[in-house]
Motif scaffolding. Structure first.
Motif, PDB file in Angstrom:
ATOM      1  N   SER A   7      12.855   9.187  -6.662  1.00  0.00           N
ATOM      2  CA  SER A   7      13.640   8.331  -7.556  1.00  0.00           C
ATOM      3  C   SER A   7      13.129   6.893  -7.536  1.00  0.00           C
ATOM      4  O   SER A   7      12.811   6.306  -8.579  1.00  0.00           O
ATOM      5  N   MET A   8      12.995   6.322  -6.356  1.00  0.00           N
ATOM      6  CA  MET A   8      12.573   4.918  -6.237  1.00  0.00           C
ATOM      7  C   MET A   8      11.127   4.729  -6.672  1.00  0.00           C
ATOM      8  O   MET A   8      10.737   3.642  -7.127  1.00  0.00           O
ATOM      9  N   SER A   9      10.331   5.778  -6.571  1.00  0.00           N
ATOM     10  CA  SER A   9       8.916   5.668  -6.954  1.00  0.00           C
ATOM     11  C   SER A   9       8.745   5.286  -8.413  1.00  0.00           C
ATOM     12  O   SER A   9       7.733   4.688  -8.796  1.00  0.00           O
ATOM     13  N   ARG A  10       9.728   5.597  -9.240  1.00  0.00           N
ATOM     14  CA  ARG A  10       9.632   5.301 -10.672  1.00  0.00           C
ATOM     15  C   ARG A  10       9.789   3.799 -10.937  1.00  0.00           C
ATOM     16  O   ARG A  10       9.272   3.289 -11.935  1.00  0.00           O
ATOM     17  N   VAL A  11      10.499   3.120 -10.046  1.00  0.00           N
ATOM     18  CA  VAL A  11      10.594   1.658 -10.136  1.00  0.00           C
ATOM     19  C   VAL A  11       9.260   1.055  -9.717  1.00  0.00           C
ATOM     20  O   VAL A  11       8.712   0.177 -10.402  1.00  0.00           O
ATOM     21  N   TYR A  12       8.698   1.548  -8.608  1.00  0.00           N
ATOM     22  CA  TYR A  12       7.402   1.048  -8.152  1.00  0.00           C
ATOM     23  C   TYR A  12       6.306   1.375  -9.168  1.00  0.00           C
ATOM     24  O   TYR A  12       5.333   0.628  -9.298  1.00  0.00           O
ATOM     25  N   GLY A  13       6.470   2.464  -9.878  1.00  0.00           N
ATOM     26  CA  GLY A  13       5.509   2.804 -10.923  1.00  0.00           C
ATOM     27  C   GLY A  13       5.628   1.911 -12.149  1.00  0.00           C
ATOM     28  O   GLY A  13       4.719   1.846 -12.969  1.00  0.00           O
ATOM     29  N   GLY A  14       6.786   1.231 -12.274  1.00  0.00           N
ATOM     30  CA  GLY A  14       6.984   0.293 -13.379  1.00  0.00           C
ATOM     31  C   GLY A  14       7.501   0.920 -14.656  1.00  0.00           C
ATOM     32  O   GLY A  14       7.447   0.290 -15.713  1.00  0.00           O
TER      33      GLY A  14
ATOM     34  N   ALA B 157       0.832  -1.203   0.000  1.00  0.00           N
ATOM     35  CA  ALA B 157       0.000   0.000   0.000  1.00  0.00           C
ATOM     36  C   ALA B 157       0.870   1.258   0.000  1.00  0.00           C
ATOM     37  O   ALA B 157       0.577   2.237  -0.694  1.00  0.00           O
ATOM     38  N   ASP B 158       1.964   1.232   0.752  1.00  0.00           N
ATOM     39  CA  ASP B 158       2.839   2.407   0.817  1.00  0.00           C
ATOM     40  C   ASP B 158       3.575   2.624  -0.503  1.00  0.00           C
ATOM     41  O   ASP B 158       3.737   3.764  -0.947  1.00  0.00           O
ATOM     42  N   GLN B 159       4.013   1.554  -1.119  1.00  0.00           N
ATOM     43  CA  GLN B 159       4.691   1.674  -2.414  1.00  0.00           C
ATOM     44  C   GLN B 159       3.739   2.189  -3.493  1.00  0.00           C
ATOM     45  O   GLN B 159       4.126   2.984  -4.356  1.00  0.00           O
ATOM     46  N   THR B 160       2.491   1.758  -3.432  1.00  0.00           N
ATOM     47  CA  THR B 160       1.472   2.237  -4.363  1.00  0.00           C
ATOM     48  C   THR B 160       1.253   3.737  -4.168  1.00  0.00           C
ATOM     49  O   THR B 160       1.198   4.506  -5.143  1.00  0.00           O
ATOM     50  N   HIS B 161       1.133   4.136  -2.906  1.00  0.00           N
ATOM     51  CA  HIS B 161       0.953   5.563  -2.603  1.00  0.00           C
ATOM     52  C   HIS B 161       2.159   6.362  -3.094  1.00  0.00           C
ATOM     53  O   HIS B 161       2.010   7.448  -3.671  1.00  0.00           O
ATOM     54  N   MET B 162       3.342   5.822  -2.892  1.00  0.00           N
ATOM     55  CA  MET B 162       4.568   6.495  -3.315  1.00  0.00           C
ATOM     56  C   MET B 162       4.589   6.703  -4.830  1.00  0.00           C
ATOM     57  O   MET B 162       4.898   7.790  -5.330  1.00  0.00           O
ATOM     58  N   ALA B 163       4.244   5.660  -5.567  1.00  0.00           N
ATOM     59  CA  ALA B 163       4.237   5.753  -7.032  1.00  0.00           C
ATOM     60  C   ALA B 163       3.208   6.764  -7.509  1.00  0.00           C
ATOM     61  O   ALA B 163       3.474   7.564  -8.425  1.00  0.00           O
ATOM     62  N   ASP B 164       2.036   6.757  -6.895  1.00  0.00           N
ATOM     63  CA  ASP B 164       0.977   7.699  -7.279  1.00  0.00           C
ATOM     64  C   ASP B 164       1.352   9.134  -6.907  1.00  0.00           C
ATOM     65  O   ASP B 164       1.100  10.073  -7.669  1.00  0.00           O
ATOM     66  N   PHE B 165       1.951   9.291  -5.729  1.00  0.00           N
ATOM     67  CA  PHE B 165       2.291  10.614  -5.226  1.00  0.00           C
ATOM     68  C   PHE B 165       3.297  11.314  -6.135  1.00  0.00           C
ATOM     69  O   PHE B 165       3.212  12.520  -6.377  1.00  0.00           O
ATOM     70  N   TRP B 166       4.281  10.563  -6.630  1.00  0.00           N
ATOM     71  CA  TRP B 166       5.337  11.139  -7.467  1.00  0.00           C
ATOM     72  C   TRP B 166       5.092  10.905  -8.955  1.00  0.00           C
ATOM     73  O   TRP B 166       5.979  11.169  -9.770  1.00  0.00           O
ATOM     74  N   ASP B 167       3.903  10.453  -9.314  1.00  0.00           N
ATOM     75  CA  ASP B 167       3.596  10.213 -10.732  1.00  0.00           C
ATOM     76  C   ASP B 167       3.822  11.479 -11.544  1.00  0.00           C
ATOM     77  O   ASP B 167       4.501  11.477 -12.570  1.00  0.00           O
ATOM     78  N   ASP B 168       3.222  12.589 -11.114  1.00  0.00           N
ATOM     79  CA  ASP B 168       3.444  13.907 -11.731  1.00  0.00           C
ATOM     80  C   ASP B 168       3.277  13.878 -13.244  1.00  0.00           C
ATOM     81  O   ASP B 168       4.019  14.542 -13.985  1.00  0.00           O
ATOM     82  N   ASN B 169       2.315  13.091 -13.719  1.00  0.00           N
ATOM     83  CA  ASN B 169       2.058  13.006 -15.156  1.00  0.00           C
ATOM     84  C   ASN B 169       1.195  14.191 -15.569  1.00  0.00           C
ATOM     85  O   ASN B 169       0.025  14.269 -15.204  1.00  0.00           O
TER      86      ASN B 169
END
Length: 442
Positions: free
Chosen positions: A405-412, A247-259
């Motif tokens: 930086s790491m959020s981009r890995v969790y984002g795939g 859940a935290d990794q998902t939140h991290m990826a969404d938070f830094w998505d910045d699309n």
């Protein structure tokens, strides 16, 4: 009667001095600058500026504001002219004319913000509101007009300088040539958009001498046949993480998505959703840092300016590396060789993978904000709440950059190695900006 006239005159002077104090309370408030930057941020979002172009919007507007501050407070702040080697000297205020440099700084920001965004005049309504606010606070008409005149002079000089940064030439430069070869970037679903700004590495940087001044090592060689190869391990690491996000990794990826422009496809229906891009997100963080530090107006402007320069140069460096490496995205490899139905958690952006732009620009901005406001300053970032994404808390700006930086890995959308090297590159760029550009006189 004479006594009455004296008392009346004294009351008029007292009233005038109170009004004078009122307008200075308004123009001296750093919150007004933070609100003004946010207004430009909203315009950038509304008009769908790509991340690299957004960084250009912010940098020239902030430099225009800063140059007014430096002119008004030369004992404490240095002009960037000459420190940025290609930046010419800025116009000096006319002697004998009273100027409110904070008000002029805001107007210069808006003038340049208007000029580098579209549709042209996007900030006119806000400027009118700003002027009315200052008038209502009691600024004398002479000071009001002098401040407008000086702000226009500086803004025009900044715009003239900006036109030589090669931006116009890149508008008509050749498009990216897609080569369908293993290991090379190709357009990704759902937009299959053409490569974004393949010539951005040709834009003139600020603190960097050139886009290639801070090189990155070559990316791992494409190899999906050897399970022990660096490339194969990186691909499988991304897939494994996305397939088992917490859940935290998902939140991290969404938070830094910045699309800035996400294309949503539901059956035959398509619609876009917008958010701040990465540069806009870090402009918000600069504002949070300013507020947290209780920084005064001038310190606030200087911090935004240095961060925007770091973001601008980081994008130029990163884009140079990206289009030199032309590395394939995880989604392309996984869909072709492992699982045709696999999707990253966030949408893959339309440009090559190596190195991670988020990693580079976040680390660069974090170094300048650390220099401006100090290290190990915990803060909560609520920038994304307006998009329905809960806030996140960080131990420091550097901590936030590492997470981005790491959020981009969790984002795939990135390999871990591209994020790690991106962070290292960004730190070097931020350090260079801090060392080369001495805004405050110590």
């Amino acid at each position: 009667m004479k006594r009455f006239l004296i008392l009346f005159a004294a009351s008029i002077l007292l009233f005038a001095s109170c009004k004078n104090a009122d307008y200075k309370k308004v123009t001296n408030d750093p919150e007004l600058y933070r609100v003004t930057v946010k207004r430009l941020n909203d315009i950038v979002l509304e008009n769908n500026f790509p991340p690299v172009i957004a960084s250009r919007n912010y940098v020239y507007a902030n430099i225009a504001a800063y140059e007014v501050i430096a002119a008004g407070d030369p004992e404490h702040y240095r002009s960037l002219a000459g420190q940025i080697k290609h930046m010419p000297a800025m116009p000096k205020p006319e002697k004998g004319k009273e100027i409110d440099f904070h008000f002029a700084s805001l107007l210069s920001f808006c003038y340049v913000g208007n000029a580098v965004t579209f549709p042209e005049g996007s900030m006119f309504k806000y400027v009118d509101e700003l002027k009315n606010k200052i008038k209502d606070a009691g600024m004398p008409s002479e000071v009001f007009e002098n401040s407008i005149a000086y702000s226009d002079t500086v803004a025009k000089a900044i715009m003239k300088w900006s036109k030589k940064d090669n931006y116009a030439a890149t508008r008509s430069a050749s498009k990216y040539n897609v080569v369908r070869k293993d290991g090379r970037w190709i357009p990704t679903p759902p937009m299959y958009a053409q490569a974004l700004e393949p010539h951005w590495g040709e834009i003139r940087p600020m603190a960097l001498d050139s886009a290639s001044q801070i090189p990155a090592p070559e990316p791992p060689a494409y190899n999906m046949t050897d399970k022990n190869s660096v490339f194969y391990k990186n691909v499988m690491y991304v897939k494994g993480k996305v397939d088992s996000l917490t859940a935290d990794q998902t939140h991290m990826a969404d938070f830094w998505d910045d699309n800035a422009f996400k294309l949503n496809v539901i059956g035959h229906a398509q619609f876009a959703t917008k958010k701040f891009g990465p540069a806009g997100h870090w402009m918000n963080i600069a504002g949070i840092g300013s507020k947290m530090a209780k920084a005064d107006f001038n310190t606030t402007v200087a911090a935004y300016t240095k961060a925007s320069i770091a973001l601008f140069d980081a994008f130029i460096n990163c884009w140079y590396v990206k289009y030199k490496a032309n590395s394939v995205r995880p989604e392309t490899v996984i869909n072709k060789l492992i699982d045709p139905n696999w999707k990253p958690h966030i949408q893959t952006p339309p440009f090559p993978e190596y190195i991670s732009g988020h990693a580079v620009i976040s680390a660069a901005a974090a170094e300048t904000l650390t220099d401006s406001f100090g290290d190990n300053k915990p803060y909560t970032d609520s920038s994304e709440t307006e998009f329905g994404i809960p806030a996140r808390s960080f131990k420091s700006f550097r901590d936030a950059a590492k997470e981005a930086s790491m959020s981009r890995v969790y984002g795939g959308i990135h390999y871990k190695i591209a994020c790690g090297i991106g962070t290292q590159t960004g730190i070097k760029i931020g350090d260079l900006v801090n060392q080369k550009l001495q805004l405050k006189i110590k």
